[in-house]
Design an enzyme around this catalytic site. Structure first.
Site, PDB file in Angstrom:
ATOM      1  N   HIS A 545      -0.583 -12.648 -10.002  1.00  0.00           N
ATOM      2  CA  HIS A 545      -1.680 -13.332  -9.315  1.00  0.00           C
ATOM      3  C   HIS A 545      -2.586 -12.355  -8.573  1.00  0.00           C
ATOM      4  O   HIS A 545      -3.556 -12.787  -7.930  1.00  0.00           O
ATOM      5  CB  HIS A 545      -1.115 -14.353  -8.322  1.00  0.00           C
ATOM      6  CG  HIS A 545      -0.529 -13.719  -7.103  1.00  0.00           C
ATOM      7  ND1 HIS A 545       0.620 -12.958  -7.144  1.00  0.00           N
ATOM      8  CD2 HIS A 545      -0.953 -13.692  -5.821  1.00  0.00           C
ATOM      9  CE1 HIS A 545       0.891 -12.501  -5.938  1.00  0.00           C
ATOM     10  NE2 HIS A 545      -0.047 -12.935  -5.117  1.00  0.00           N
ATOM     11  N   HIS A 560      -7.339 -10.830  -5.575  1.00  0.00           N
ATOM     12  CA  HIS A 560      -6.250 -11.776  -5.314  1.00  0.00           C
ATOM     13  C   HIS A 560      -6.669 -13.164  -5.782  1.00  0.00           C
ATOM     14  O   HIS A 560      -7.673 -13.712  -5.315  1.00  0.00           O
ATOM     15  CB  HIS A 560      -5.946 -11.785  -3.815  1.00  0.00           C
ATOM     16  CG  HIS A 560      -4.704 -12.527  -3.440  1.00  0.00           C
ATOM     17  ND1 HIS A 560      -4.617 -13.905  -3.418  1.00  0.00           N
ATOM     18  CD2 HIS A 560      -3.477 -12.073  -3.077  1.00  0.00           C
ATOM     19  CE1 HIS A 560      -3.409 -14.264  -3.056  1.00  0.00           C
ATOM     20  NE2 HIS A 560      -2.694 -13.170  -2.839  1.00  0.00           N
TER      21      HIS A 560
END
Length: 642
Positions: A545, A560
């Site tokens: 992620h 992110h």
């Protein structure tokens, strides 16, 4: 070797690699499971029972010691493969050479070597030891080369996943097929149709498996192609056994899961190796062992398929303990089954079913211990940590090989024995070793897991979230490597399509405050994350992620995806890059499926921060907030400090 980077693989290449996995695991099944039975039940037949038992004991102990020694040699094998440069590639030559030599030598070990032991026992032991270690080393060359070559076949993540899936099916069927064929083939080819066959039957069975292994190795050599890519130029240091042990000693979670897995592995290997003895010498139904092996092929796939559901609904402690409790119940049933085929099959299947689940739980904890070690020790030992699982597997297999030989002697299941010749005391001794010892090992594994393993999904998510807060702050960038080190004013492009947001609009106080670096955010309308500038990938988080980049412009950047998305454990995310890889502006880094994030009740906002913001000043958005932007459109400015 192809010099142009390719991403797509043909079906022929994929099938060739799957056939290679099929032959590789069939060979390993023959080596680890049935060579010992041949040695104990047919190899030594001098007529002197004491001498034969002594030879069996010495040879099986030699095998155990040599397999442990081979663990120390493995790192040098990997290093030699890595340094190999031929027109055929790094890996394919070793797959073919290792596969050929190991197949020939293993086949010879299924003979009496011209009845050498009867002529000179000491010379036989020396020759056997030399042939075995040579065979094992070349098999390791083939095994390491085969599984290491997967990244060289394609750089496309989807293609790798397809090929790995094909290979996994091939290896599962190949490993299971050995158990299906062993006793029917041995008895069919034997001169005397006894319950355990004779030396000719075992040789013919070994000939079939070794031929499959040899042909599959050559198929990989002829019908696959290695390709060069920048990924393969970024090699990590060779991982040695002592390096692994040092890493384990420093990382308490890695240490305890390794110890728990070791006890489990020894118990599991002992019982699994003795099952064919049970069918042959206790039940006097050797061909029925094929039924068990056939069932286990399909159940193994089924167990792996339900693991994601179990992992989602139950804690790791519950899954691990539940799996081993089922295995303990199965051991209890097995010990009372006697010669009732239906009861034996039920017990053996119940014992085998949870094994894939245990393997996957352990693999997940070992993988998560990488971040745990980074959080605790301040450095990341990825290769070292991930090396522990195959190391423990090999150690457990080596110990069980030595133990099984001694059990066969204690129970009287050696050359010339039949089901009717096994005494009541021999049966009792056999069952104690087959059932009581593995049960004790399983109980110890459960106790260690309950008392020492604290690395839950929730704990790992907390650790990763904490690591994200500090990622990139201490990274140094060599100005000599920056193509535009003298450029004072810089602009950053959006890595993804969507609506532009100021960082202080992000619904996370730490990101919004700028403590993790200045930057911006994007409310995505697409799931493709692209490199915003030429850079080196410094880290891809295991949960996929987030990705960390060190730009050729001196910017250290964290991209992110979403808030709290570490909890998804990578579900819905695909990474197209690896740590150390060079990327160009516009290269795809990660792809994610927004509905997965939103369905979990999480925010899918993509946050972009300059983690070495202390080296820059005058940060500002170039466009107004809520503007719809395209991927790679310039949206943010900053200025290098003098």
């Amino acid at each position: 070797m192809d010099t142009q980077e390719k991403t797509k693989m043909s079906m022929g290449q994929r099938l060739a690699y799957a056939f290679g996995a099929f032959g590789n695991d069939a060979f390993y099944g023959l080596l680890s499971g049935y060579l010992i039975m041949f040695i104990t039940s047919h190899l030594f037949n001098s007529g002197d029972k004491a001498l034969d038992n002594r030879m069996i004991s010495l040879v099986t102990l030699i095998i155990m010691l040599l397999r442990i020694v081979e663990l120390l040699i493995d790192p040098f094998i990997g290093n030699a493969i890595d340094r190999t440069k031929t027109r055929w590639g790094h890996f394919r030559p070793w797959v073919v050479i290792g596969g050929t030599i190991s197949a020939v030598l293993l086949l010879l070990l299924f003979t009496t070597l011209g009845n050498l032991y009867a002529k000179n026992a000491v010379l036989y032991l020396v020759v056997f030891a030399f042939m075995y270690i040579t065979m094992d080393i070349f098999y390791s060359f083939k095994d390491v080369g085969f599984w290491s070559m997967l990244p060289s076949l394609t750089t496309d993540s989807h293609e790798r996943e397809k090929t790995a899936t094909f290979a996994r099916f091939g290896s599962t069927i190949g490993g299971g097929l050995v158990g299906v064929l062993v006793m029917p083939a041995v008895i069919f080819f034997s001169r005397t149709k006894t319950s355990s066959g004779d030396d000719r039957g075992w040789f013919m069975f070994a000939l079939i498996i070794c031929t499959i292994a040899l042909l599959s190795a050559w198929a990989v050599g002829f019908f696959t192609r290695e390709v060069n890519s920048e990924i393969r130029e970024n090699k990590e240091d060779t991982v040695g056994v002592f390096q692994v042990l040092k890493a384990v000693g420093q990382n308490d979670q890695l240490l305890w899961i390794a110890i728990a897995y070791m006890f489990y592995g020894i118990g599991n290997n002992i019982l699994g190796s003795l099952e064919v003895y049970y069918f042959t010498y206790i039940m006097d139904q050797p061909t029925s062992f094929s039924i068990l092996s056939t069932i286990n092929i399909f159940l193994g796939m089924g167990a792996a398929a339900i693991f994601p559901w179990l992992s989602k609904h139950f804690s790791r402690r519950a899954v691990f303990t539940g799996a081993l409790t089922v295995m303990l119940i199965a051991i209890g049933c097995f010990s009372m089954a006697g010669s009732n085929l239906a009861f034996v099959l039920f017990s053996a299947v119940l014992f085998a079913f949870p094994q894939q689940i245990v393997f996957l739980v352990v693999l997940m904890i070992i993988t998560d211990s990488v971040e745990y070690g980074q959080w605790k020790l301040g450095h990341r030992d990825e290769s070292l940590s991930l090396s522990i699982r195959p190391l423990v597997d090999k150690f457990g297999g080596a110990v069980s090989n030595g133990v099984v030989g001694q059990i066969a002697i204690i129970a009287g299941m050696t050359t010339g024995a039949t089901a009717s010749s096994i005494t009541a005391a021999g049966r009792v001794n056999f069952k104690i070793m087959m059932f009581a010892v593995p049960a004790v090992m399983m109980v110890i594994a459960i106790i260690i897991f309950w008392k020492k393993i604290i690395l839950t999904n929730e704990k790992h998510a907390e650790i990763v979230a904490e690591l994200e807060k500090t990622w990139g702050k201490d990274l140094t960038v060599d100005a000599a490597d920056q193509e535009d080190a003298d450029v004072k004013n810089l602009t950053l492009a959006s890595p993804i399509e969507g609506k532009l947001l100021a960082l202080d609009q992000v619904e996370d106080d730490i990101f919004a405050s700028g403590d993790l670096g200045q930057g911006f955010a994007i409310k995505p309308t697409d799931g493709k994350v692209l490199a915003p500038f030429d850079a080196t990938v410094r880290q891809v988080f295991t949960t996929r992620h987030a990705v960390g980049l060190v730009g050729d412009n001196g910017i250290v950047m964290l991209i992110h995806i979403g808030l709290g998305t570490v909890k998804l454990k990578g579900t819905g995310f695909v990474s197209y890059v690896e740590a150390g890889q060079k990327v160009k502006k516009g290269d795809e880094l990660i792809e994610f499926w927004a509905p997965t994030i939103l369905k979990a009740g999480l925010d899918d906002t993509v946050i972009v921060t300059v983690t070495n913001s202390q080296k820059f000043t005058n940060f500002k958005l170039d466009l107004t907030e809520n503007t719809e932007v395209n991927a790679l459109q310039e949206v943010f400015s900053l200025e290098r400090k003098d």
